[in-house]
Design a protein around this motif. Sequence first.
Motif, PDB file in Angstrom:
ATOM      1  N   THR A   1       0.885  -1.256   0.006  1.00 52.45           N
ATOM      2  CA  THR A   1       0.036  -0.017   0.176  1.00 52.45           C
ATOM      3  C   THR A   1       0.913   1.178   0.020  1.00 52.45           C
ATOM      4  O   THR A   1       0.675   2.176  -0.711  1.00 52.45           O
ATOM      5  CB  THR A   1      -0.987   0.109   1.310  1.00 52.45           C
TER       6      THR A   1
ATOM      7  N   LYS B   1      -7.749  -7.568  -3.128  1.00 56.77           N
ATOM      8  CA  LYS B   1      -8.707  -6.851  -3.438  1.00 56.77           C
ATOM      9  C   LYS B   1      -8.273  -5.369  -3.004  1.00 56.77           C
ATOM     10  O   LYS B   1      -8.434  -4.449  -4.087  1.00 56.77           O
ATOM     11  CB  LYS B   1      -9.913  -7.316  -2.520  1.00 56.77           C
ATOM     12  N   SER B   2      -7.880  -5.098  -1.826  1.00 56.84           N
ATOM     13  CA  SER B   2      -7.904  -3.745  -1.486  1.00 56.84           C
ATOM     14  C   SER B   2      -6.591  -2.979  -2.267  1.00 56.84           C
ATOM     15  O   SER B   2      -7.014  -1.864  -2.394  1.00 56.84           O
ATOM     16  CB  SER B   2      -7.680  -3.589   0.173  1.00 56.84           C
TER      17      SER B   2
ATOM     18  N   GLU C   1      -8.146  -2.143  -5.472  1.00 57.78           N
ATOM     19  CA  GLU C   1      -9.044  -0.890  -5.544  1.00 57.78           C
ATOM     20  C   GLU C   1      -7.952   0.370  -5.462  1.00 57.78           C
ATOM     21  O   GLU C   1      -8.504   1.386  -5.886  1.00 57.78           O
ATOM     22  CB  GLU C   1      -9.805  -1.154  -4.136  1.00 57.78           C
ATOM     23  N   GLN C   2      -6.944   0.306  -4.937  1.00 58.81           N
ATOM     24  CA  GLN C   2      -6.077   1.439  -4.678  1.00 58.81           C
ATOM     25  C   GLN C   2      -5.129   1.631  -5.945  1.00 58.81           C
ATOM     26  O   GLN C   2      -4.162   2.442  -6.007  1.00 58.81           O
ATOM     27  CB  GLN C   2      -4.877   1.261  -3.527  1.00 58.81           C
TER      28      GLN C   2
END
Length: 315
Positions: free
Chosen positions: A38, A58-59, A62-63
């Motif tokens: 991230t 997934k996250s 999304e980023q």
Amino acid sequence: MSTLRLRQKHRYKLPSEGNIMERIAYLGLGIMGSGMATNLLKAGYDVTVWNRNPESCKSLIEQGATQAQTPAQAVENAEVIIYSLADDQAVEDVVFGQDGILSKVRSGQIAIDTSTVHPDTSRKEAAAYAEKHVEFLDAPVFGSKNESASGGLWFVVGGKRDVFERVKPILSPLSETIHYLGDTGKGAAMKLVGNSLVATQIEALGEAMILATKAGLNPKDVLDVLHVVDFRSPLFDGIGKMLVNRDFTPSFALKHMLKDANLIARFAQDLNSPTPAAAIVRETLKVAVNQGWGEENASALIKALELEAGIIVES
Ligand code: NAP
């Protein structure tokens, strides 16, 4: 993100033109890997991610990350390959296995292993990468879930110094400090040295808190006294608070602490180095994992001492 934007965002000089490293493959999105990946995205890198259980991507997707289906696919277009995997076996599978990293690497790439593994595993990785003209650094980390999420990890790195200097700007948005320790395996060795201190500190805190409870002292008062200079330790503070609140939510899983204790035992034996206290902690860890607490926080090792003591430390 363009090279110019990366430069503006971080105010550092990227490696020389023609050798600019913007494309990163990140493999292993557990507690530590998801935070690091991230932060690489936030720093403007072009990140491709892979995780054994694809749900964990997934996250990151999304980023703005790209998802790869295999480790091989993840590293295909990357300039730098970073991974954070559970243990030596996971590294074996992801690096050396079918559709593994080594099946698709190419000359000029740099691979960075941030997992906690035995220094022999780091040396094995370095040798295999060298055959493909790929550079390698063992770069395990201190810090946990919060430090990974906030870009505040403490890296300890082994490998060639010039390679280390080249990737330092990439590790910088992930870390508060980056220490270079020497040739391949020295980062992994430093990590085991550090974790032997972490494990013995948790055992020492557990023993002391149980003794205090048996003596009728209030555990919260004891933690206050531990703030005085002779005992001051952020680890005592954080784990002590969680203990009295009976909070064993994992930031660093107990099963990984046992894995590290096993690595420390093997490492110390190879060097004929005495580690009697670490051996005792390893036994406590085995009991705790055998009680079924492996997915809880490493501090759940104190529950094994409580079991023996027939008492629970709580406020
Ligand atoms: P974690 O949350 O348990 O994540 C482990 C990762 O390894 C997951 O992505 C998992 O994939 C993957 N994995 C496990 N076995 C695999 C295999 N055979 N093949 C492919 N992938 C596999 O662990 P973590 O806390 O992030 O720790 C990662 C590493 O950093 C460990 O070496 C740990 O000792 C070290 N470390 C952890 C901390 C901490 O505080 N958490 C601090 C410093 C260092 P799945 O999601 O598919 O299971």
